[in-house]
Design a protein around this motif. Sequence first.
Motif, PDB file in Angstrom:
ATOM      1  N   PRO A  68       8.845  25.534  13.392  1.00 24.26           N
ATOM      2  CA  PRO A  68       9.213  24.143  13.683  1.00 24.26           C
ATOM      3  C   PRO A  68       9.401  23.380  12.375  1.00 24.26           C
ATOM      4  CG  PRO A  68       7.166  24.763  14.798  1.00 24.26           C
ATOM      5  CD  PRO A  68       7.514  25.865  13.855  1.00 24.26           C
ATOM      6  N   THR A  69      10.478  22.607  12.305  1.00 25.53           N
ATOM      7  CA  THR A  69      10.823  21.905  11.071  1.00 25.53           C
ATOM      8  C   THR A  69      11.238  20.481  11.392  1.00 25.53           C
ATOM      9  OG1 THR A  69      11.640  24.011  10.217  1.00 25.53           O
ATOM     10  CG2 THR A  69      12.270  22.045   9.008  1.00 25.53           C
ATOM     11  N   LEU A  70      10.797  19.522  10.580  1.00 21.05           N
ATOM     12  CA  LEU A  70      11.224  18.133  10.731  1.00 21.05           C
ATOM     13  C   LEU A  70      12.482  17.891   9.927  1.00 21.05           C
ATOM     14  CD1 LEU A  70       7.941  16.036  10.468  1.00 21.05           C
ATOM     15  CD2 LEU A  70       9.411  16.313  12.449  1.00 21.05           C
ATOM     16  N   MET A  71      13.392  17.114  10.515  1.00 21.24           N
ATOM     17  CA  MET A  71      14.645  16.790   9.853  1.00 21.24           C
ATOM     18  C   MET A  71      14.835  15.283   9.959  1.00 21.24           C
ATOM     19  SD  MET A  71      18.437  18.160  10.888  1.00 21.24           S
ATOM     20  CE  MET A  71      18.207  17.740  12.602  1.00 21.24           C
ATOM     21  N   SER A  72      15.278  14.672   8.899  1.00 21.32           N
ATOM     22  CA  SER A  72      15.532  13.237   8.914  1.00 21.32           C
ATOM     23  C   SER A  72      16.709  12.962   9.838  1.00 21.32           C
ATOM     24  CB  SER A  72      15.851  12.751   7.502  1.00 21.32           C
ATOM     25  OG  SER A  72      16.059  11.366   7.512  1.00 21.32           O
ATOM     26  N   ALA A  73      16.546  11.999  10.744  1.00 21.01           N
ATOM     27  CA  ALA A  73      17.587  11.687  11.725  1.00 21.01           C
ATOM     28  C   ALA A  73      18.386  10.456  11.322  1.00 21.01           C
ATOM     29  CB  ALA A  73      16.956  11.492  13.101  1.00 21.01           C
ATOM     30  N   GLY A  77      14.312   4.070   4.809  1.00 18.18           N
ATOM     31  CA  GLY A  77      14.499   3.530   3.468  1.00 18.18           C
ATOM     32  C   GLY A  77      14.436   4.591   2.411  1.00 18.18           C
ATOM     33  N   LYS A  78      14.098   4.163   1.204  1.00 19.31           N
ATOM     34  CA  LYS A  78      14.012   5.080   0.073  1.00 19.31           C
ATOM     35  C   LYS A  78      12.884   6.087   0.223  1.00 19.31           C
ATOM     36  CE  LYS A  78      15.776   1.740  -3.257  1.00 19.31           C
ATOM     37  NZ  LYS A  78      15.469   0.964  -4.448  1.00 19.31           N
ATOM     38  N   ASN A  79      11.864   5.751   0.977  1.00 22.72           N
ATOM     39  CA  ASN A  79      10.698   6.615   1.130  1.00 22.72           C
ATOM     40  C   ASN A  79      10.906   7.730   2.149  1.00 22.72           C
ATOM     41  OD1 ASN A  79       9.504   4.827  -0.616  1.00 22.72           O
ATOM     42  ND2 ASN A  79       8.450   3.689   0.976  1.00 22.72           N
ATOM     43  N   GLY A  80      12.048   7.777   2.824  1.00 24.87           N
ATOM     44  CA  GLY A  80      12.281   8.784   3.846  1.00 24.87           C
ATOM     45  C   GLY A  80      11.440   8.552   5.086  1.00 24.87           C
ATOM     46  N   ASP A  81      11.105   7.269   5.347  1.00 20.42           N
ATOM     47  CA  ASP A  81      10.228   6.950   6.469  1.00 20.42           C
ATOM     48  C   ASP A  81      11.013   6.629   7.744  1.00 20.42           C
ATOM     49  OD1 ASP A  81      11.291   4.629   5.527  1.00 20.42           O
ATOM     50  OD2 ASP A  81       9.402   3.549   5.321  1.00 20.42           O
ATOM     51  N   GLY A  82      12.271   7.049   7.836  1.00 22.40           N
ATOM     52  CA  GLY A  82      13.081   6.812   9.028  1.00 22.40           C
ATOM     53  C   GLY A  82      12.711   7.766  10.143  1.00 22.40           C
ATOM     54  N   ALA A  83      13.499   7.734  11.195  1.00 24.82           N
ATOM     55  CA  ALA A  83      13.248   8.591  12.359  1.00 24.82           C
ATOM     56  C   ALA A  83      13.401  10.065  11.986  1.00 24.82           C
ATOM     57  CB  ALA A  83      14.215   8.233  13.474  1.00 24.82           C
TER      58      ALA A  83
END
Length: 93
Positions: A68-73, A77-83
């Motif tokens: 299982p891997t997380l991918m930015s959706a 912001g700059k911190n990669g704290d999006g969905a």
Amino acid sequence: GQAAECGRYPFTVVPDESFFVDQQQLKLQEAPETVPTGEMPRSVMLAVDRSLVDVAPPGTRISVLGIPTLMSAGGGGKNGDGAKSVYIRVVGL
């Protein structure tokens, strides 16, 4: 000295010196008979490559061994704290 301008696309593919790998995306969906009446089946995206490409035609029931891997959706912001969304990197079918 001063750095030279590389332009928008500074890289080019050199086919004779490149190594290409087959890749495929699949959607794994839970079996319809296990879904309660009136609900939609849940699904997750799978990423397969190399010898696992074209192993499972659409509609085939499979068991998957994967990571299982997380991918930015997108967004955030700059911190990669999006969905984030989850996909599974398949290592065995």
